[in-house]
Structure formats: C-alpha cells, structure tokens
Design a protein around this motif. Structure first.
Motif, PDB file in Angstrom:
ATOM      1  N   LEU A   1       4.436 -13.428 -20.489  1.00 39.96           N
ATOM      2  CA  LEU A   1       5.055 -14.377 -19.575  1.00 39.96           C
ATOM      3  C   LEU A   1       6.233 -13.858 -19.113  1.00 39.96           C
ATOM      4  CD1 LEU A   1       4.887 -18.167 -21.132  1.00 39.96           C
ATOM      5  CD2 LEU A   1       3.579 -17.273 -19.390  1.00 39.96           C
ATOM      6  N   ASP A   2       6.243 -14.200 -17.661  1.00 43.29           N
ATOM      7  CA  ASP A   2       7.425 -13.197 -17.133  1.00 43.29           C
ATOM      8  C   ASP A   2       8.774 -14.476 -17.103  1.00 43.29           C
ATOM      9  OD1 ASP A   2       9.640 -12.328 -15.130  1.00 43.29           O
ATOM     10  OD2 ASP A   2       8.426 -12.515 -13.395  1.00 43.29           O
ATOM     11  N   PRO A   3       9.922 -14.089 -17.821  1.00 42.15           N
ATOM     12  CA  PRO A   3      11.037 -14.964 -18.024  1.00 42.15           C
ATOM     13  C   PRO A   3      11.527 -15.455 -16.567  1.00 42.15           C
ATOM     14  CG  PRO A   3      11.286 -12.980 -19.311  1.00 42.15           C
ATOM     15  CD  PRO A   3      10.101 -12.879 -18.448  1.00 42.15           C
ATOM     16  N   ASP A   4      11.382 -14.820 -15.712  1.00 43.19           N
ATOM     17  CA  ASP A   4      12.115 -15.443 -14.160  1.00 43.19           C
ATOM     18  C   ASP A   4      11.046 -16.612 -13.700  1.00 43.19           C
ATOM     19  OD1 ASP A   4      14.321 -14.058 -13.951  1.00 43.19           O
ATOM     20  OD2 ASP A   4      13.613 -12.199 -13.291  1.00 43.19           O
ATOM     21  N   GLU A   5       9.700 -16.244 -14.299  1.00 43.84           N
ATOM     22  CA  GLU A   5       8.769 -17.252 -13.695  1.00 43.84           C
ATOM     23  C   GLU A   5       8.760 -18.708 -14.484  1.00 43.84           C
ATOM     24  OE1 GLU A   5       3.822 -17.642 -12.679  1.00 43.84           O
ATOM     25  OE2 GLU A   5       4.568 -15.930 -13.875  1.00 43.84           O
ATOM     26  N   VAL A   6       9.242 -18.420 -15.720  1.00 42.53           N
ATOM     27  CA  VAL A   6       9.700 -19.320 -16.730  1.00 42.53           C
ATOM     28  C   VAL A   6      10.810 -20.363 -15.951  1.00 42.53           C
ATOM     29  CG1 VAL A   6      10.134 -20.507 -19.143  1.00 42.53           C
ATOM     30  CG2 VAL A   6       8.563 -18.532 -18.672  1.00 42.53           C
TER      31      VAL A   6
END
Length: 362
Positions: A167-172
């Motif tokens: 998972l991309d932290p910025d997408e979260v």
C-alpha cells in the motif's frame, strides 16, 4: 422530529439528553479491552503498532469526556477513547468490503484508512488542538501524515506494515483526507462516511442509555450489496447527527470545558512543549495535573458559579465556536453515492465568544 429537520436549528444546551429524538439509533460500541478479530492479518499487524496502541489513552470527546464520571461497561456509563472509535470505523470498513466483494487491494486500502484516520490525535483530542496549532503548528492531520509516512520514530512500524501490504502511504492519506479518486473514495469523503457513522453513534451512546439493534451495520451491508444508499436509515442518522451536535458537542457545558482547557494551556504555555502532543492523556495528567483539576471543577460545578471559581483573567479569553445545522433535503431522493451530498447538507456558522459570555449565557 425527522419532519422538523427542514427548518434550520442552532446549537443549544445539552443539559437534558432526554430531549433526544425518540427514534435515535444507539448501537453497541466496541471497547478497547474487548477481543477484536479481523479476517486480514494486515489489520492485526497495524493494530499492534505503537501509534495505534497509544489511541487507547486518548479520549474520544476530549474535555467533554469529563461530563461522564463513571467507569462501567455500558456505553453511557463511561468515557470512550480513540482506539475504540478506530475499531468501530474499521468494523464498518471491513463489513462493507466483505459484502461488496472488493478485491484485496481496495479492501486493504479501506482498512488502512479506517485504522489510521485518527492516529495523529493528541491528548484531549480536539480540545487542546487549537492551542497546539498556534504554539507549535501541530494538529492531528499533520501528525497523521507524519506517522503514516514513517517520519516519526513511532511511525516506522506503521510505514513498514503498509509497505509489506503493498500500500502506498500517500494513497492511504488521500483516502483519509477525502481526496482519493478511486471508486471507494465516497466511503470517507461523502457526508455519510464510516468515520462520522461510528463517531455520531458513539457520542449518542455516551449521552444516555438506549437499547437498539445494530441498524447501521445492517445499513452498511445493504449499501455494499446493492450499491444504493438506504435512505431511511441514513435520514435517521443525519437527524441524529444534528441532535448530537446540538445537545452535546455544541452544548454549554461541552463548550465551556473546551474553552477552559484552552485558556489553561495558553496561560501556562511555558510549561508545555511540542512533544506533549504525542503523549497519552495519562502522561499529560502527570505533567499538568492542575489542568485536569480545573476540568473536574468545570464538569461538576453549576455553570452559574464558575465565574467565582475560575481565574478572573480567563473571563475575557475568547474561543472560536462553530454552530452547525444538519438538514435532510428529502425532496432530493437520490440513491447514488456521488449524489448524497445534495440530500444530506450542513451549515456552519463560526463566531468568537469569551468564557465570560459562555457562563453568562446560561
């Protein structure tokens, strides 16, 4: 009372929670000492990280929590914490993802956003945040971003868990902030979202005992299975949100507790430091016991007598308050997820008011 929501109503006192709408939804709420099981081990891994565990020591309603003195198991006899709220939001996210048959990446993105959306909250939640923002440029949004991106020491494990789950932290963070462009963004960005669902139902449960079925979980299942909003349940929820703000969050006692806590911190700002924002409330109480003594006085004394109990120089201390009105536009019979903001609307009126005016107005 549902029919009356077309008229705009401003915030009033919450001294008698019995005036709540008789059909109010009050669901069972998670306790942080209960065994919680999620299907995906990724969720359990996130829950084991230090930032998530810290939320058990952060009150859900901030200074308003001090209106409740009991420590029983029933939701109306105790204070709630941010971990309990987080688990409630995650339960709704997992239920929706399962019933909608979402693929793993979308399901994990929803779970991550649910579990991390409040991870940056400081002690006493929203109550002290305005002063932390003034003095140290800190709020729960910026702290959440730092933790999720692994920019704090305690956030390293959170970042690693997201990375291992691909998972991309910025997408979260985009999902948490309501800026995500994917097909599930409405579940956090829309007027009816997982965060406010648990938050309002938890606040309602805090106010007064009421036994009711878990109607909102059933509504979420229907929402996921059909792709259409269950308007009857959501209308009742939006009306309940209005009442919770009117009677509790915007009530005289709640506002006064927030205002006095902020006045104390401003008057003693040299004794605070930026790192206090990352502490639990138990640790903050050890460092600043007088703050919590003052909250006890405000919570337990008659409002009319507080002018004689509080420092005179605090009386002119002003705080920013927001009056809110939540309205159901029933004529907008729209079921689609991207159309719900036309049916569920809110108005905000911001103003400044002094502690003296808050006391005198009661």
């Amino acid at each position: 009372m549902l029919d009356d929501l077309e008229s705009s109503k401003s915030c009033r006192d919450a001294s008698d929670p019995s005036t709540l709408m008789p059909l109010a939804i009050a669901e069972a709420t998670f306790r942080s000492d209960e065994e919680v099981s999620f299907v995906d081990p990724f969720a359990l891994e996130l829950m084991s990280t230090a930032p998530l565990r810290r939320l058990a020591g952060i009150g859900f309603l901030g200074a308003i929590d001090f209106m409740r003195q009991g420590s029983g198991r029933s939701a109306h006899r105790r204070r709630h914490n941010r971990l309990e709220h987080t688990l409630g939001v995650a339960r709704l996210a997992e239920t929706y993802a399962h019933e909608a048959g979402l693929p793993e990446k979308r399901r994990r993105l929803l779970l991550a956003a649910a579990l991390l959306h409040d991870v940056g909250h400081g002690p006493l939640s929203h109550t002290l945040e305005p002063v932390f923002a003034e003095a140290y440029d800190l709020d729960h949004h910026s702290m959440t971003r730092r933790i999720v991106r692994g920019e704090t020491r305690s956030g390293h494990d959170v970042y690693a868990s997201l990375r291992d789950a691909k998972l991309d932290p910025d997408e979260v963070l985009a999902m948490i902030d309501g800026h995500h462009s994917g097909p599930d963004a409405f579940l956090f960005a829309g007027p009816i979202n997982f965060d406010t669902m648990d938050g309002i139902l938890r606040s309602r449960a805090f106010m007064k005992r009421r036994t009711a079925p878990r109607a909102m979980l059933a509504a979420v299942r229907h929402w996921a299975q059909t792709g259409r909003a269950p308007l009857s349940e959501f209308d009742a929820f939006w009306s309940l949100k209005h009442d919770v703000y009117t009677l509790l969050i915007c009530g005289a006692r709640g506002r006064l507790l927030d205002a006095v806590a902020q006045a104390y911190m401003r008057a003693n700002i040299d004794e605070f430091e930026a790192s206090d924002f990352e502490r639990s409330e138990a640790t903050l109480r050890k460092r600043h016991p007088k703050l919590f003594e003052v909250l006890g006085v405000v919570a337990n004394q008659r409002i009319s007598s507080l002018k004689d109990r509080l420092p005179s120089d605090w009386m002119k201390e002003e705080v920013m308050v927001k009056d809110r009105a939540f309205t159901v536009k029933a004529e907008n019979g729209l079921y689609e997820n991207n159309q719900l903001d036309a049916r569920y609307t809110q108005s905000k009126f911001t103003r400044r008011i002094s502690i003296e005016e808050l006391i005198a107005g009661q």
